[in-house]
Design an enzyme around this catalytic site. Structure first.
Site, PDB file in Angstrom:
ATOM      1  N   GLU A  47      34.107  41.947  49.247  1.00 54.55           N
ATOM      2  CA  GLU A  47      34.764  42.306  47.991  1.00 54.55           C
ATOM      3  C   GLU A  47      36.180  41.758  48.045  1.00 54.55           C
ATOM      4  O   GLU A  47      36.977  42.177  48.885  1.00 54.55           O
ATOM      5  CB  GLU A  47      34.807  43.815  47.768  1.00 54.55           C
ATOM      6  CG  GLU A  47      35.446  44.158  46.418  1.00 54.55           C
ATOM      7  CD  GLU A  47      35.830  45.623  46.257  1.00 54.55           C
ATOM      8  OE1 GLU A  47      36.396  45.952  45.186  1.00 54.55           O
ATOM      9  OE2 GLU A  47      35.619  46.418  47.196  1.00 54.55           O
ATOM     10  N   ASP A  72      42.165  42.231  50.797  1.00 51.90           N
ATOM     11  CA  ASP A  72      43.312  42.431  49.912  1.00 51.90           C
ATOM     12  C   ASP A  72      44.576  42.107  50.694  1.00 51.90           C
ATOM     13  O   ASP A  72      44.602  42.235  51.923  1.00 51.90           O
ATOM     14  CB  ASP A  72      43.369  43.870  49.391  1.00 51.90           C
ATOM     15  CG  ASP A  72      44.114  43.971  48.062  1.00 51.90           C
ATOM     16  OD1 ASP A  72      43.462  44.177  47.025  1.00 51.90           O
ATOM     17  OD2 ASP A  72      45.352  43.831  48.071  1.00 51.90           O
ATOM     18  N   ASP A 121      42.922  41.255  38.489  1.00 48.01           N
ATOM     19  CA  ASP A 121      43.930  40.959  37.471  1.00 48.01           C
ATOM     20  C   ASP A 121      43.455  39.747  36.663  1.00 48.01           C
ATOM     21  O   ASP A 121      43.217  38.682  37.238  1.00 48.01           O
ATOM     22  CB  ASP A 121      45.264  40.657  38.153  1.00 48.01           C
ATOM     23  CG  ASP A 121      46.417  40.506  37.176  1.00 48.01           C
ATOM     24  OD1 ASP A 121      46.181  40.158  36.000  1.00 48.01           O
ATOM     25  OD2 ASP A 121      47.568  40.717  37.595  1.00 48.01           O
ATOM     26  N   ASP A 157      37.057  44.838  32.860  1.00 55.00           N
ATOM     27  CA  ASP A 157      37.269  45.442  31.547  1.00 55.00           C
ATOM     28  C   ASP A 157      37.870  44.425  30.586  1.00 55.00           C
ATOM     29  O   ASP A 157      38.024  44.707  29.398  1.00 55.00           O
ATOM     30  CB  ASP A 157      38.211  46.640  31.670  1.00 55.00           C
ATOM     31  CG  ASP A 157      39.587  46.212  32.141  1.00 55.00           C
ATOM     32  OD1 ASP A 157      40.563  46.344  31.372  1.00 55.00           O
ATOM     33  OD2 ASP A 157      39.696  45.740  33.285  1.00 55.00           O
TER      34      ASP A 157
END
Length: 219
Positions: A47, A72, A121, A157
């Site tokens: 991920e 990350d 983002d 989204d």
């Protein structure tokens, strides 16, 4: 806030399930995740831009027969995911603190079976396209890391990122879009997510945003 971040950074330095600069595995792990970290030959799922690792941990619990790596650059976020994975005894979950733009330094050719991007983002400004994690350059990296037939998934989204990614995947020579939906929660594809969703996904849906989803295969 600064004190809390320092605590998280120190935690990551000591955590066995975090690979980051300063640790021996950091420069040795490329192409060797199964051998040097997981000590098995199970499929590896990454991920990217994992934040606090909510999706990495959720999938790790659902699929103990697979290995999961959350990536990350934010050390405080990585530390939170690391702590939660440790509390839940998830030996099939690891975290890598590194920038996605340097991912070729940590994953070998064909080392991954799946890559997930969960609410990254969208970087909507034209001048920021180089940071968009589904731009052609990043997709080329992912194609190198994935096994033949490996899968790439996006949840977002953002209408903008959804449409943009459909286009870049369609143009990419190595990917075939398998399925996609503008409204995951109203789609037959929802079952593929096994009830795993992030904190921010809950916020987005509460505000009325639909969750978009794309599934593509390396060909």
């Amino acid at each position: 806030m600064a004190r809390r971040k320092l605590h998280h950074y120190k935690f990551s330095e000591q955590a066995e399930n975090v690979v980051q600069a300063g640790k021996p595995l950091y420069s040795e792990i490329k192409g060797n995740w199964n051998k040097l970290y997981f000590n098995n030959e199970s499929p590896i799922v990454a991920e990217l831009a994992c934040g606090k690792g909510e999706y990495t941990i959720g999938l790790g619990k659902k699929f103990p027969e697979k290995n999961f790596i959350g990536v990350d650059i934010k050390g405080d976020r990585i530390a939170r995911g690391s702590a939660l994975a440790t509390e839940q005894n998830l030996s099939n979950v690891a975290f890598l603190r590194a920038g996605i733009q340097y991912s070729e330094e940590f994953f070998g050719e064909g080392e991954l079976s799946e890559i997930w991007l969960v609410h990254p983002d969208p970087q909507v400004r034209d001048r920021n396209e180089k940071y968009r994690l589904t731009n052609p350059s990043f997709l080329a990296k992912y194609a190198a890391f994935l096994k033949e037939g490996g899968m790439f998934f996006l949840k977002t989204d953002s209408d903008f990122l959804y449409e943009y990614t459909l286009q870049t995947l369609d143009d990419a020579p190595n990917f075939r879009i398998v399925e996609h939906t503008y409204d995951l929660y109203q789609s037959h594809l929802l079952d593929e997510h096994h009830g795993v969703r992030t904190h921010y996904e809950g916020i987005f849906t509460a505000k009325g945003y639909t969750i978009k989803y794309i599934k593509a295969e390396l060909v």
